[in-house]
Design an enzyme around this catalytic site. Structure first.
Site, PDB file in Angstrom:
ATOM      1  N   TYR A  57       8.632   3.771 -23.320  1.00 27.10           N
ATOM      2  CA  TYR A  57       7.385   4.140 -22.563  1.00 27.10           C
ATOM      3  C   TYR A  57       6.179   3.802 -23.447  1.00 27.10           C
ATOM      4  O   TYR A  57       6.162   4.148 -24.734  1.00 27.10           O
ATOM      5  CB  TYR A  57       7.345   5.658 -22.330  1.00 27.10           C
ATOM      6  CG  TYR A  57       7.097   5.867 -20.814  1.00 27.10           C
ATOM      7  CD1 TYR A  57       5.787   5.649 -20.111  1.00 27.10           C
ATOM      8  CD2 TYR A  57       8.233   6.425 -20.266  1.00 27.10           C
ATOM      9  CE1 TYR A  57       5.927   5.754 -18.705  1.00 27.10           C
ATOM     10  CE2 TYR A  57       8.271   6.714 -18.716  1.00 27.10           C
ATOM     11  CZ  TYR A  57       6.915   6.234 -18.102  1.00 27.10           C
ATOM     12  OH  TYR A  57       6.793   6.261 -16.691  1.00 27.10           O
ATOM     13  N   GLU A  59       2.262   3.898 -22.457  1.00 26.30           N
ATOM     14  CA  GLU A  59       1.169   3.991 -21.990  1.00 26.30           C
ATOM     15  C   GLU A  59      -0.010   3.913 -22.767  1.00 26.30           C
ATOM     16  O   GLU A  59       0.156   4.040 -23.877  1.00 26.30           O
ATOM     17  CB  GLU A  59       0.972   5.444 -21.283  1.00 26.30           C
ATOM     18  CG  GLU A  59       1.955   5.500 -19.929  1.00 26.30           C
ATOM     19  CD  GLU A  59       1.523   6.851 -19.120  1.00 26.30           C
ATOM     20  OE1 GLU A  59       0.708   7.794 -19.789  1.00 26.30           O
ATOM     21  OE2 GLU A  59       1.960   7.004 -18.357  1.00 26.30           O
ATOM     22  N   ASP A 203      -7.402 -15.565  -7.360  1.00 27.26           N
ATOM     23  CA  ASP A 203      -6.031 -15.318  -7.239  1.00 27.26           C
ATOM     24  C   ASP A 203      -5.229 -16.441  -7.362  1.00 27.26           C
ATOM     25  O   ASP A 203      -5.084 -17.260  -6.251  1.00 27.26           O
ATOM     26  CB  ASP A 203      -6.066 -14.512  -6.072  1.00 27.26           C
ATOM     27  CG  ASP A 203      -4.396 -13.823  -5.931  1.00 27.26           C
ATOM     28  OD1 ASP A 203      -3.562 -14.293  -6.716  1.00 27.26           O
ATOM     29  OD2 ASP A 203      -4.216 -12.973  -5.244  1.00 27.26           O
ATOM     30  N   THR A 229       0.227 -13.858 -10.430  1.00 33.42           N
ATOM     31  CA  THR A 229       1.843 -13.298 -10.713  1.00 33.42           C
ATOM     32  C   THR A 229       2.239 -14.104 -11.826  1.00 33.42           C
ATOM     33  O   THR A 229       1.495 -15.179 -12.173  1.00 33.42           O
ATOM     34  CB  THR A 229       2.279 -13.534  -9.334  1.00 33.42           C
ATOM     35  OG1 THR A 229       2.540 -14.822  -9.170  1.00 33.42           O
ATOM     36  CG2 THR A 229       2.040 -12.638  -8.169  1.00 33.42           C
ATOM     37  N   LYS A 232       5.776 -17.065 -10.116  1.00 38.36           N
ATOM     38  CA  LYS A 232       5.722 -18.200  -8.873  1.00 38.36           C
ATOM     39  C   LYS A 232       5.704 -19.610  -9.731  1.00 38.36           C
ATOM     40  O   LYS A 232       7.054 -19.937 -10.534  1.00 38.36           O
ATOM     41  CB  LYS A 232       4.523 -18.057  -8.085  1.00 38.36           C
ATOM     42  CG  LYS A 232       4.738 -16.650  -7.393  1.00 38.36           C
ATOM     43  CD  LYS A 232       3.638 -16.507  -6.295  1.00 38.36           C
ATOM     44  CE  LYS A 232       3.784 -15.151  -5.511  1.00 38.36           C
ATOM     45  NZ  LYS A 232       3.044 -14.579  -4.710  1.00 38.36           N
ATOM     46  N   ARG A 238       9.198 -11.259 -12.797  1.00 37.52           N
ATOM     47  CA  ARG A 238       8.168 -10.725 -11.773  1.00 37.52           C
ATOM     48  C   ARG A 238       7.293  -9.804 -12.441  1.00 37.52           C
ATOM     49  O   ARG A 238       7.632  -8.811 -13.302  1.00 37.52           O
ATOM     50  CB  ARG A 238       9.134  -9.787 -10.708  1.00 37.52           C
ATOM     51  CG  ARG A 238      10.082 -10.708 -10.067  1.00 37.52           C
ATOM     52  CD  ARG A 238      10.483 -10.082  -8.785  1.00 37.52           C
ATOM     53  NE  ARG A 238       9.551 -10.097  -7.530  1.00 37.52           N
ATOM     54  CZ  ARG A 238       9.771 -11.353  -6.916  1.00 37.52           C
ATOM     55  NH1 ARG A 238      10.624 -12.242  -7.227  1.00 37.52           N
ATOM     56  NH2 ARG A 238       8.922 -11.316  -6.111  1.00 37.52           N
TER      57      ARG A 238
HETATM   58  C1  LIG Z   1       2.384 -13.597  -4.299  1.00 40.84           C
HETATM   59  C2  LIG Z   1       0.992 -13.119  -3.976  1.00 40.84           C
HETATM   60  C3  LIG Z   1       0.465 -11.859  -4.469  1.00 40.84           C
HETATM   61  C4  LIG Z   1       1.045 -10.765  -4.486  1.00 40.84           C
HETATM   62  O1  LIG Z   1       2.130 -10.791  -5.642  1.00 40.84           O
HETATM   63  P1  LIG Z   1       3.315  -9.443  -5.590  1.00 40.84           P
HETATM   64  O2  LIG Z   1       4.009  -9.853  -6.556  1.00 40.84           O
HETATM   65  O3  LIG Z   1       4.259 -10.172  -4.312  1.00 40.84           O
HETATM   66  O4  LIG Z   1       2.818  -8.199  -5.362  1.00 40.84           O
HETATM   67  C5  LIG Z   1      -0.852 -11.617  -4.507  1.00 40.84           C
HETATM   68  N1  LIG Z   1      -1.725 -12.969  -3.992  1.00 40.84           N
HETATM   69  C6  LIG Z   1      -1.331 -14.170  -3.761  1.00 40.84           C
HETATM   70  C7  LIG Z   1      -2.346 -15.133  -3.616  1.00 40.84           C
HETATM   71  C8  LIG Z   1      -0.053 -14.271  -3.875  1.00 40.84           C
HETATM   72  O5  LIG Z   1       0.373 -15.294  -3.418  1.00 40.84           O
END
Ligand SMILES: *Cc1c(COP(=O)(O)O)cnc(C)c1O
Length: 422
Positions: A57, A59, A203, A229, A232, A238
């Site tokens: 942990y 925090e 994003d 994220t 990807k 993840r």
């Molecule tokens: C995949 C994605 C998210 C969310 O990611 P998670 O890990 O699935 O919660 C947010 N914004 C965009 C543009 C995404 O493609």
């Protein structure tokens, strides 16, 4: 046993789960994985996620924790932060968000209050749920305004973004999405955000690896805050990160902890650090450009076969195909393709007359097959398999679909997958 690292203790303790893990590894090995948000992480990343760091942990932030015993965890998190800052060229990085959706929630928490106007891309046009879509908390807790793409071009409508921004004065503007096949013009978004005094959040969940590898323009210097994220195109575990300039750093950190989350997932932080080190290598730049080259080759091959691509093609890692002209819905097509060994997802297309659970399109992406080592010269073959599968599905010819699956397994046998020993 074929999973790497080996899962012998897991097999002894819980053969049921171990069997499913092995099954999934084999499935990932045997399929052409075209889900645009997925990838194959390296064995080093896999190993980091499976360490004793999961026991701890932590925090708070390095040097200011609420639990003792952070001699190693602080160093792990600091390494991840420094690598993120260096890779993307930003002043601040927070590597604690559990995933992309919580990272976006933290951005709202930092820069908007419940009921405030926010501006993001509509889900059916390529935006993410967390950009203010109605069923998401972000659509329920804020006054969400949405922009989209133009019907004639299938491309983002920046005039509409500006008009909506001037009309609604959003506190936060989100640029980015999950089904945008084209380059995002971050400087244009920045100009609009400045005009209405909004915080611009880029994003880059889908394109982070392309940005890191120089295959997509960076939002750094344009968006004050960047969420992403890590799993990807960036090819990490993840997880997620929030990058920002120095001015917005404190608000970001406070929003992640204690605003939204408790203890960070230290095993994930370690794996993020590993993925960031991998992404800083010259080979990753090549990888990012290869992803785009593969996507363009696949787009061309599908277009030659009469497939209708939203916006007419791609600049990045993903393609959105409108199947209306092929006389099949996105969902039955995706299901048949899965049986044929081609994994992708059905997707709404802009101005889709069909329902979200049974839309007109499919979304395809090349990050996974590029990691696997497939090249532009393989793309005509993939397009042919997609075409044949859709024809076979219309004719309910399951034998033809099984033949395609066998052909695909044969091709993929020559392309090793990290995490699996054939
Ligand atoms: C995949 C994605 C998210 C969310 O990611 P998670 O890990 O699935 O919660 C947010 N914004 C965009 C543009 C995404 O493609």
């Amino acid at each position: 046993m074929t999973h790497q690292p080996a899962i012998s203790a897991l097999s002894a303790t819980d053969p049921e789960i171990a069997g499913l893990v092995e099954g999934e590894a084999r499935r990932q090995h045997d399929k052409i994985r075209l889900i645009a948000s997925e990838n194959y992480v390296s064995q080093a990343v896999l190993e980091a996620t499976g360490t004793v760091l999961t026991n701890k942990y932590s925090e708070g932030y390095a040097g200011k924790r609420y639990y003792e015993g952070q001699q190693f965890i602080d160093q792990v998190e600091n390494l991840a932060i420094e690598r993120a800052k260096s890779l993307f060229g930003v002043e601040h990085a927070n590597v604690q968000p559990y995933s992309g959706s919580p990272a976006n929630l933290a951005a709202y928490l930092a820069f908007a209050k419940p009921g405030d106007p926010i501006l993001g891309m509509a889900l059916p046009d390529g935006g993410h749920l967390t950009h203010g879509w109605s069923v998401s908390a972000t659509g329920k807790w804020f006054t969400s305004v949405r922009y989209g793409v133009r019907k004639d071009t299938g491309r983002l409508d920046l005039d509409q973004v500006r008009d909506l921004a001037l009309q609604h004065r959003p506190k936060v503007i989100f640029a980015g999405g999950t089904a945008i096949p084209r380059t995002i013009d971050f400087p244009a978004f920045a100009e609009i955000a400045r005009e209405v005094d909004a915080v611009l959040v880029a994003d880059i969940a889908h394109i982070a690896g392309l940005v890191a590898g120089g295959a997509h323009p960076s939002p750094v210097g344009h968006a004050q805050v960047i969420t992403t994220t890590t799993h990807k195109t960036l090819r990490g575990p993840r997880g997620a990160m929030i990058l920002s300039d120095a001015e917005h750093a404190k608000a970001v950190d406070k929003a992640v902890f204690p605003g939204l989350q408790g203890g960070p997932h230290n095993h994930t932080t370690a794996a993020i650090a590993v993925a960031l080190a991998e992404a800083a290598k010259p080979a990753f730049r090549e990888y990012a450009h290869d992803i785009v080259a593969n996507a363009k080759a696949l787009a061309e091959a599908l277009t030659e076969r009469g497939f209708d691509l939203v916006s007419g093609g791609t600049d990045n890692h993903l393609l959105l195909v409108d199947l209306t002209g092929k006389g099949i819905g996105g969902k039955p097509a995706a299901q048949a393709l899965d049986r044929a060994g081609i994994e992708l997802n059905y997707n709404t297309v802009p101005f889709d007359p069909r329902k979200p659970f049974d839309p007109s399109g499919i979304r395809l992406g090349t990050p996974s097959i590029t990691t696997r080592g497939l090249r532009p010269e393989h793309q005509p073959r993939i397009a042919e398999w997609i075409d044949r599968t859709i024809t076979a599905a219309a004719a309910e010819d399951e034998q033809a679909i099984e033949r395609i699956a066998a052909e695909i397994r044969e091709l993929l046998a020559a392309f090793p997958m990290p995490g699996y020993a054939a």
